[in-house]
Motif scaffolding. Structure first.
Motif, PDB file in Angstrom:
ATOM      1  N   PHE A 271      -0.419   6.223  -6.393  1.00  0.00           N
ATOM      2  CA  PHE A 271      -2.180   5.484  -6.573  1.00  0.00           C
ATOM      3  C   PHE A 271      -2.767   5.534  -4.912  1.00  0.00           C
ATOM      4  O   PHE A 271      -1.876   4.602  -4.256  1.00  0.00           O
ATOM      5  N   ASP A 272      -3.095   6.058  -4.450  1.00  0.00           N
ATOM      6  CA  ASP A 272      -3.920   6.045  -3.213  1.00  0.00           C
ATOM      7  C   ASP A 272      -5.200   5.311  -3.251  1.00  0.00           C
ATOM      8  O   ASP A 272      -5.948   5.697  -3.517  1.00  0.00           O
ATOM      9  N   TRP A 273      -4.643   3.548  -2.615  1.00  0.00           N
ATOM     10  CA  TRP A 273      -6.266   2.993  -3.556  1.00  0.00           C
ATOM     11  C   TRP A 273      -6.684   3.273  -2.114  1.00  0.00           C
ATOM     12  O   TRP A 273      -8.256   3.194  -2.365  1.00  0.00           O
ATOM     13  N   SER A 274      -6.824   4.149  -1.317  1.00  0.00           N
ATOM     14  CA  SER A 274      -7.431   4.060  -0.106  1.00  0.00           C
ATOM     15  C   SER A 274      -8.744   5.464  -0.066  1.00  0.00           C
ATOM     16  O   SER A 274      -9.727   5.627  -0.268  1.00  0.00           O
ATOM     17  N   ASP A 275      -8.220   6.527  -1.408  1.00  0.00           N
ATOM     18  CA  ASP A 275      -8.939   7.294  -2.014  1.00  0.00           C
ATOM     19  C   ASP A 275     -10.236   6.926  -3.785  1.00  0.00           C
ATOM     20  O   ASP A 275      -9.582   7.507  -4.483  1.00  0.00           O
ATOM     21  N   THR A 276     -11.034   6.215  -3.625  1.00  0.00           N
ATOM     22  CA  THR A 276     -11.400   5.882  -5.138  1.00  0.00           C
ATOM     23  C   THR A 276     -12.117   6.692  -5.595  1.00  0.00           C
ATOM     24  O   THR A 276     -12.207   5.878  -6.700  1.00  0.00           O
TER      25      THR A 276
ATOM     26  N   ARG B 239       1.585   4.110  -2.820  1.00  0.00           N
ATOM     27  CA  ARG B 239       0.889   5.789  -2.449  1.00  0.00           C
ATOM     28  C   ARG B 239       2.051   6.448  -2.896  1.00  0.00           C
ATOM     29  O   ARG B 239       2.104   7.031  -3.588  1.00  0.00           O
ATOM     30  N   GLU B 240       3.254   5.743  -3.370  1.00  0.00           N
ATOM     31  CA  GLU B 240       5.024   6.250  -3.891  1.00  0.00           C
ATOM     32  C   GLU B 240       4.631   6.445  -5.627  1.00  0.00           C
ATOM     33  O   GLU B 240       5.537   7.172  -5.766  1.00  0.00           O
TER      34      GLU B 240
ATOM     35  N   GLY C 165       0.705  -1.341  -0.177  1.00  0.00           N
ATOM     36  CA  GLY C 165       0.037   0.250  -0.094  1.00  0.00           C
ATOM     37  C   GLY C 165       0.421   1.420   0.335  1.00  0.00           C
ATOM     38  O   GLY C 165       0.223   2.319  -0.593  1.00  0.00           O
ATOM     39  N   ASN C 166       1.677   1.269   0.561  1.00  0.00           N
ATOM     40  CA  ASN C 166       2.887   2.227   0.911  1.00  0.00           C
ATOM     41  C   ASN C 166       3.621   2.645  -0.137  1.00  0.00           C
ATOM     42  O   ASN C 166       3.633   3.296  -1.214  1.00  0.00           O
TER      43      ASN C 166
ATOM     44  N   LYS D 119     -10.819   8.469  -6.729  1.00  0.00           N
ATOM     45  CA  LYS D 119     -10.107   9.425  -7.564  1.00  0.00           C
ATOM     46  C   LYS D 119      -9.505   8.607  -8.670  1.00  0.00           C
ATOM     47  O   LYS D 119      -8.290   8.491  -9.005  1.00  0.00           O
ATOM     48  N   LEU D 120      -9.223   6.980  -7.938  1.00  0.00           N
ATOM     49  CA  LEU D 120      -9.039   6.181  -9.012  1.00  0.00           C
ATOM     50  C   LEU D 120      -9.622   6.220 -10.564  1.00  0.00           C
ATOM     51  O   LEU D 120     -10.450   6.190 -10.834  1.00  0.00           O
TER      52      LEU D 120
END
Length: 144
Positions: free
Chosen positions: A48-53, A44-45, A40-41, A55-56
């Motif tokens: 792609f912040d998969w927790s903010d769906t 984000r690097e 997951g980190n 924007k995906l």
């Protein structure tokens, strides 16, 4: 134990007492937890912040997780967790991971997650988004 990744990312994590079982070593499922946290980190690097769906470009479902135990680790051990994409398919990707103890380099575990990229509305598989491919290819080009 090194696997050839398209691109990779590493973090060092410390095994906490609560990560261990009654036998005094890390509980088997926590190898996957450590790998998933670092994955997951890594995403984000890559931007792609998969927790903010919202924007995906798609959802990503993990449809398979595997882990090969190699050697035990204990509370207090520092573990280097490396994750990286091993393969990009049409609608799926294989994200591999490996773990080693920092103090002596002992290989601890290796495994993979198979991810399927899914359309947010239909929840059916869709091609790996071009933005994902571009970022991974750009990262791979930097390594060569």
């Amino acid at each position: 134990m090194h696997t050839a990744y398209i691109d990779s990312y590493k973090e060092i994590m410390r095994v906490r007492f609560r990560d261990t079982d009654a036998q005094g070593h890390m509980f088997f499922a926590n190898y996957l937890v450590f790998a998933d946290e670092v994955a997951g980190n890594y995403m984000r690097e890559l931007g792609f912040d998969w927790s903010d769906t919202a924007k995906l470009p798609s959802y990503v479902f993990t449809v398979n997780a595997s882990c090969d135990y190699i050697h035990e680790c204990h509370a207090g051990d520092e573990v280097e967790v490396e994750v990286g994409y091993e393969k990009l398919g049409n609608t799926s990707a294989t994200l591999g991971f490996s773990m080693r103890r920092v103090s002596d380099g002992e290989a601890l575990a290796k495994g993979s997650f198979i991810q399927v990229f899914v359309n947010r509305d239909s929840r059916k598989p869709m091609p790996v988004p071009d933005s994902v491919r571009k970022i991974l290819n750009a990262s791979a080009d930097k390594k060569t």
